[in-house]
Structure formats: C-alpha cells, structure tokens
Design a protein around this motif. Structure first.
Motif, short mmCIF file in Angstrom:
data_model
loop_
_atom_site.label_atom_id
_atom_site.label_comp_id
_atom_site.label_asym_id
_atom_site.label_seq_id
_atom_site.Cartn_x
_atom_site.Cartn_y
_atom_site.Cartn_z
N THR A 73 0.83 -1.20 0.00
CA THR A 73 0.00 0.00 0.00
C THR A 73 0.86 1.25 0.00
N ILE A 74 0.34 2.27 -0.66
CA ILE A 74 0.90 3.61 -0.58
C ILE A 74 -0.23 4.48 -0.05
N SER A 75 -0.10 4.97 1.18
CA SER A 75 -1.21 5.64 1.85
C SER A 75 -1.04 7.16 1.87
N SER A 76 -2.18 7.83 1.73
CA SER A 76 -2.23 9.29 1.87
C SER A 76 -3.34 9.62 2.85
N LEU A 77 -3.08 10.56 3.75
CA LEU A 77 -4.06 10.95 4.75
C LEU A 77 -4.42 12.42 4.55
N GLY A 78 -5.70 12.74 4.67
CA GLY A 78 -6.11 14.12 4.46
C GLY A 78 -7.60 14.30 4.58
N THR A 79 -8.06 15.49 4.27
CA THR A 79 -9.49 15.79 4.29
C THR A 79 -10.16 15.24 3.05
N ALA A 80 -11.48 15.22 3.07
CA ALA A 80 -12.24 14.72 1.91
C ALA A 80 -11.91 15.53 0.66
N ASP A 81 -11.78 16.84 0.79
CA ASP A 81 -11.46 17.69 -0.36
C ASP A 81 -10.08 17.36 -0.92
N GLN A 82 -9.11 17.17 -0.04
CA GLN A 82 -7.75 16.85 -0.49
C GLN A 82 -7.70 15.49 -1.18
N LEU A 83 -8.39 14.50 -0.61
CA LEU A 83 -8.34 13.15 -1.15
C LEU A 83 -9.00 13.05 -2.51
N ILE A 84 -10.12 13.76 -2.70
CA ILE A 84 -10.81 13.67 -4.00
C ILE A 84 -9.94 14.27 -5.10
N GLU A 85 -9.19 15.31 -4.79
CA GLU A 85 -8.30 15.91 -5.78
C GLU A 85 -7.19 14.94 -6.15
N LEU A 86 -6.63 14.22 -5.17
CA LEU A 86 -5.59 13.23 -5.45
C LEU A 86 -6.16 12.08 -6.29
N LEU A 87 -7.43 11.73 -6.04
CA LEU A 87 -8.07 10.68 -6.83
C LEU A 87 -8.26 11.13 -8.27
N LYS A 88 -8.71 12.37 -8.45
CA LYS A 88 -8.90 12.90 -9.81
C LYS A 88 -7.60 12.91 -10.59
N GLU A 89 -6.49 13.18 -9.90
CA GLU A 89 -5.18 13.27 -10.56
C GLU A 89 -4.50 11.91 -10.71
N ASP A 90 -5.22 10.82 -10.38
CA ASP A 90 -4.69 9.46 -10.44
C ASP A 90 -3.51 9.23 -9.50
N LYS A 91 -3.42 10.05 -8.45
CA LYS A 91 -2.38 9.85 -7.45
C LYS A 91 -2.85 8.87 -6.37
N LEU A 92 -4.15 8.56 -6.39
CA LEU A 92 -4.72 7.54 -5.51
C LEU A 92 -5.64 6.65 -6.34
N ASP A 93 -5.74 5.38 -5.93
CA ASP A 93 -6.63 4.43 -6.60
C ASP A 93 -7.98 4.35 -5.90
N LEU A 94 -7.96 4.48 -4.58
CA LEU A 94 -9.16 4.27 -3.77
C LEU A 94 -9.12 5.20 -2.57
N ILE A 95 -10.23 5.87 -2.30
CA ILE A 95 -10.29 6.71 -1.10
C ILE A 95 -11.54 6.35 -0.29
N ILE A 96 -11.49 6.67 0.99
CA ILE A 96 -12.65 6.54 1.87
C ILE A 96 -13.05 7.95 2.27
N THR A 97 -14.27 8.32 1.98
CA THR A 97 -14.69 9.71 2.13
C THR A 97 -16.11 9.79 2.67
N SER A 98 -16.40 10.88 3.36
CA SER A 98 -17.75 11.13 3.86
C SER A 98 -18.54 12.03 2.93
N LYS A 99 -17.90 12.48 1.85
CA LYS A 99 -18.56 13.38 0.89
C LYS A 99 -18.65 12.73 -0.48
N ARG A 100 -19.80 12.89 -1.12
CA ARG A 100 -19.98 12.41 -2.49
C ARG A 100 -19.96 13.62 -3.42
N TYR A 101 -18.88 13.78 -4.14
CA TYR A 101 -18.72 14.91 -5.03
C TYR A 101 -19.31 14.59 -6.40
N GLN A 102 -19.92 15.59 -7.01
CA GLN A 102 -20.42 15.44 -8.38
C GLN A 102 -19.26 15.65 -9.34
#
Length: 289
Positions: free
Chosen positions: A118-147
């Motif tokens: 695993t390569i782990s990143s820790l942060g807020t929901a806003d930070q994690l979704i941006e990393l996911l969009k940029e393909d810097k993360l494969d999977l995130i756990i979030t409390s927010k569902r962004y459109q």
C-alpha cells in the motif's frame, strides 16, 4: 456492423446523462462521443436519449438496451483486467487515501493482514478527492460524495457521532430538548473546523435550527480533540468507534439520544472499476469494520 466502443460510450453516457461528462470519463473528445452515439442510434434504428437543456434522458429503448449491455460490458472489462493482472507480480500495489482518524483506527491495525503493498495518503475529503482525480490515488474513503465526472462511489458504512464531555462535567438531568439546547449552547466547544462539522448536523437533526456556537478551539484531528476534552477544554462531537477505542475515565458520552449518523463511501475512478486490487482492498476493509 456495431463497434464495441459504441456500446461502451453509450453506457458511459447513460451513467452520466451527458455527452460531455461521458467524454471526460472515457478521455475522448465530445464530437467523437457524439459520433459513437449517433452511429449506435442509426444501427438500432431508434433514438436512445431525449435531449433536454440540462441532460440526456434515456428513452424506453435506451433503458432496455442499457439493461442488456451493462452486465455484459462489465463482465468483459473485468475479464480483461483479470487477464492483465495475471502477468503482474503476485503482490499487488494500491494507493489508498483516508482521513487520519479512520486510517489509524480501522486500517492501520489490520495492515499486516493485507496481501498487497500500500501507498497511503491521509487528508481531508477535499484533499483526497483531488488526489483521486489526478490518479495519485486508486481508492479513497470519504464522507462526501462529489459530483465529479468519472468518479464512482460505493457505500462502506454508517459512522455514529455522539457528544463527548469531560468526565467531571455536571450535566443537567433533563429530557426537554429546549433545555438541552440552551445548556449545550452555553458550553465551551471544540470543533474540527470553523463550519462546525457534525456539531451543525446534531443541531439541525435534533433541534431543527443552526447552532449559535462559536467554538473556543479548532483542532483538525479527532484524536487530539478527544484528548483536549479529557483535559477539560470543552465538548465536541466524536465518532463512536474512536471514543470506544480511546475512551478513558476522563471523558464520557452525554445525551446519547442526540447522536447522528454519517455515511462513509469508497470512491474510485470509473475507468479503474475492475482493477483487482481495488476490489480486494474494499473487501478486506468491509470484512474488518
């Protein structure tokens, strides 16, 4: 003759109700996506979507076609990904992101059980979704569902938040909501952020109003908030899984009926939906929570 890519484009348009959003998800130009749809409609001989000013609405024929195609395409994509993964090293790698507190309590203690790197990143929901969009993360756990185009969500769990106070705090013995609200409003509060996350939810769900609270302290870490409560700094909203694992004689839950639920989701790129490491990680986390 129907091109398989027409089917893939049709299913993506169906999911997004938009040619432009579907084009982004498939990393195609909008004209190319429109051509795929037009070619498929010509082949079928019927219109598959009704165009409105805001979105595309599938026709009955479009709904029927999607119900037939979607499971076939998903099965084919999954088979393709499994075939590709067979030639990769046996130890898979996944880039995962989560809030610090959830990672510490729910993932870290079980990391040694996971048969993958695993390569782990820790942060807020806003930070994690941006990393996911940029393909810097494969999977995130979030409390927010962004459109966000090309992002898919799966429900993970409900977490419950309760009000936690110092153990020596004297609590009025009352069942009257107005009296509770007045007393709680007069106390010192510690919040995760200026917008009073979860505290605001408690007020809206139970008191049907916005909280008239100005927090004494902003601490963006639930573990530290719990310690601050134990030191007598004030009250806060804490998830039950964190309180139960870290509780001590210096803190206590008050007014248990005022608890609220918060949904947590897995989020991943739609194009990576069938990556085996994503499915395996989601299965492992679900199994252990």
């Amino acid at each position: 003759m129907v091109d398989f890519e027409w089917y893939r484009s049709f299913c993506t348009i169906y999911k997004h109700n938009s040619v432009s959003e579907a084009a982004k998800a498939r990393i195609m130009t909008q004209p190319a996506m429109s051509q795929h749809l037009a070619a498929l409609e010509a082949e079928v001989g019927e219109i598959l979507f009704v165009r409105t000013s805001r979105k595309l609405i599938p026709t009955e024929r479009g709904k029927e076609l999607y119900s037939q195609l979607a499971p076939l395409i998903e099965s084919l994509e999954e088979t393709t990904m499994n075939f590709k993964s067979a030639s990769l090293p046996t130890l898979m790698v996944i880039k995962i992101g989560a809030a610090h507190e959830f990672y510490t309590e729910k993932i870290l203690p079980r990391l040694h059980k996971y048969n993958m790197s695993t390569i782990s990143s820790l942060g807020t929901a806003d930070q994690l979704i941006e990393l996911l969009k940029e393909d810097k993360l494969d999977l995130i756990i979030t409390s927010k569902r962004y459109q966000a185009p090309g992002i898919e969500y799966q429900k993970l769990m409900d977490e419950e938040f309760v009000i936690v106070a110092p153990s020596d705090c004297e609590i009025p013995d009352t069942d009257n909501l107005k009296s509770m609200e007045q007393w709680l409003s007069s106390q010192n509060w510690i919040s995760y952020g200026l917008d009073l996350p979860m505290i605001r939810r408690i007020w809206r769900e139970h008191f049907k109003k916005r909280p008239q609270i100005r927090p004494n302290h902003i601490i963006p870490d639930l573990h530290l908030i719990l310690k601050a409560i134990g030191n007598g700094a004030g009250l806060s909203a804490i998830p039950t899984y964190l309180f139960e694992s870290s509780a001590n004689e210096r803190t206590k839950v008050i007014y248990e009926d005022l608890r609220v639920k918060n949904e947590l989701f897995f989020a991943y790129k739609l194009k990576h939906k069938h990556l085996p490491q994503i499915h395996e990680m989601m299965t492992l986390i679900r199994k252990d929570i």
